[in-house]
Design a protein around this motif. Sequence first.
Motif, mmCIF file in Angstrom:
data_model
loop_
_atom_site.group_PDB
_atom_site.id
_atom_site.type_symbol
_atom_site.label_atom_id
_atom_site.label_comp_id
_atom_site.label_asym_id
_atom_site.label_seq_id
_atom_site.Cartn_x
_atom_site.Cartn_y
_atom_site.Cartn_z
ATOM 1 N N THR A 6 -0.414 0.723 2.515
ATOM 2 C CA THR A 6 -0.160 -0.859 2.473
ATOM 3 C C THR A 6 1.083 -1.119 3.451
ATOM 4 O O THR A 6 1.939 -0.067 3.777
ATOM 5 N N ARG A 7 1.279 -2.232 3.933
ATOM 6 C CA ARG A 7 2.483 -2.473 4.615
ATOM 7 C C ARG A 7 2.963 -3.712 3.893
ATOM 8 O O ARG A 7 2.318 -4.544 3.190
ATOM 9 N N ILE A 8 4.331 -3.770 4.022
ATOM 10 C CA ILE A 8 5.275 -4.672 2.844
ATOM 11 C C ILE A 8 4.886 -6.056 3.455
ATOM 12 O O ILE A 8 4.706 -7.030 2.806
ATOM 13 N N GLY A 9 4.496 -6.408 4.679
ATOM 14 C CA GLY A 9 4.115 -7.753 5.313
ATOM 15 C C GLY A 9 2.880 -8.104 4.333
ATOM 16 O O GLY A 9 2.627 -9.380 4.325
ATOM 17 N N ASP A 10 2.020 -7.403 4.160
ATOM 18 C CA ASP A 10 0.887 -7.651 3.065
ATOM 19 C C ASP A 10 0.981 -7.643 1.582
ATOM 20 O O ASP A 10 0.349 -8.219 1.124
ATOM 21 N N GLU A 11 1.866 -7.011 1.191
ATOM 22 C CA GLU A 11 2.366 -7.045 -0.108
ATOM 23 C C GLU A 11 3.820 -7.224 -0.400
ATOM 24 O O GLU A 11 4.476 -6.399 -0.862
ATOM 25 N N PRO A 12 4.283 -8.288 -0.282
ATOM 26 C CA PRO A 12 5.979 -8.565 -0.339
ATOM 27 C C PRO A 12 6.407 -8.153 -1.703
ATOM 28 O O PRO A 12 7.530 -7.843 -2.113
ATOM 29 N N ASP A 13 5.360 -8.308 -2.755
ATOM 30 C CA ASP A 13 5.899 -7.927 -4.075
ATOM 31 C C ASP A 13 6.071 -6.807 -4.397
ATOM 32 O O ASP A 13 6.844 -6.221 -5.204
ATOM 33 N N LEU A 14 5.911 -5.703 -3.458
ATOM 34 C CA LEU A 14 6.438 -4.187 -3.524
ATOM 35 C C LEU A 14 7.845 -4.333 -2.883
ATOM 36 O O LEU A 14 8.275 -3.325 -2.882
ATOM 37 N N LYS A 15 8.304 -5.393 -2.408
ATOM 38 C CA LYS A 15 9.713 -5.232 -1.956
ATOM 39 C C LYS A 15 10.844 -4.509 -2.763
ATOM 40 O O LYS A 15 11.561 -3.460 -2.117
ATOM 41 N N ASP A 16 11.035 -4.671 -4.139
ATOM 42 C CA ASP A 16 11.762 -3.966 -4.806
ATOM 43 C C ASP A 16 11.730 -2.492 -4.885
ATOM 44 O O ASP A 16 12.519 -1.685 -5.140
ATOM 45 N N LYS A 17 10.424 -2.181 -5.142
ATOM 46 C CA LYS A 17 10.161 -0.850 -5.216
ATOM 47 C C LYS A 17 10.159 -0.023 -3.926
ATOM 48 O O LYS A 17 10.683 1.060 -3.972
ATOM 49 N N GLN A 49 8.195 -3.384 10.876
ATOM 50 C CA GLN A 49 7.108 -3.212 9.647
ATOM 51 C C GLN A 49 7.509 -2.098 8.860
ATOM 52 O O GLN A 49 8.190 -1.022 9.383
ATOM 53 N N TRP A 50 7.192 -2.121 7.448
ATOM 54 C CA TRP A 50 7.251 -1.072 6.691
ATOM 55 C C TRP A 50 6.075 -0.816 5.941
ATOM 56 O O TRP A 50 5.258 -1.648 5.578
ATOM 57 N N TYR A 51 6.022 0.567 5.748
ATOM 58 C CA TYR A 51 4.536 1.080 5.106
ATOM 59 C C TYR A 51 4.823 1.644 3.816
ATOM 60 O O TYR A 51 6.013 2.601 3.847
ATOM 61 N N ILE A 52 4.188 1.672 3.035
ATOM 62 C CA ILE A 52 4.232 2.311 1.619
ATOM 63 C C ILE A 52 2.818 3.181 1.315
ATOM 64 O O ILE A 52 1.634 2.706 1.365
ATOM 65 N N LEU A 53 3.136 4.434 0.887
ATOM 66 C CA LEU A 53 2.147 5.178 0.310
ATOM 67 C C LEU A 53 2.299 5.327 -0.940
ATOM 68 O O LEU A 53 3.319 5.558 -1.676
ATOM 69 N N LEU A 54 1.193 4.975 -1.765
ATOM 70 C CA LEU A 54 1.134 4.881 -3.347
ATOM 71 C C LEU A 54 0.254 5.963 -3.823
ATOM 72 O O LEU A 54 -0.964 6.032 -3.346
ATOM 73 N N ALA A 55 0.532 6.177 -5.001
ATOM 74 C CA ALA A 55 -0.450 7.228 -5.731
ATOM 75 C C ALA A 55 -0.290 6.591 -7.335
ATOM 76 O O ALA A 55 0.631 6.539 -8.061
#
Length: 130
Positions: A6-17, A49-55
Amino acid sequence: MNFRMTRIGDEPDLKDKLTEYLNNKWVEEKPNYLRSINDAIRARMILPQWYILLADEEVIGTAGVLENQIIGKPEFSPNICSLYVEEEYKEEKIDDFIDFIYDDVAKAGIEVLYLVEDVIEVEEEFLEDF
């Protein structure tokens, strides 16, 4: 294991993580990342933009796309920065992660991304595919 990107712009609640992960992987001051991440959350444009890979909802990789991270080298813009995928997932997921990032910025009309970091093998392998 459930993987997602995902990208942080779509899921700002992941900012702290995201900021915690970046600060654990890169020796930087938290405000530097936080400023760019906040810009990505507020931005109406694609960059930064910032991108996050999650498992299983745990961060296992990150990357940023910035207009120009390299001072004095505008020809390397936009560029991928802070690309990191945990070692145990790198072989399986890094290509998918870079493809996800490229596809996202391509939707905004960006056709070229530069990867200027100490990941020469990844860069060379990735560029062979395009």
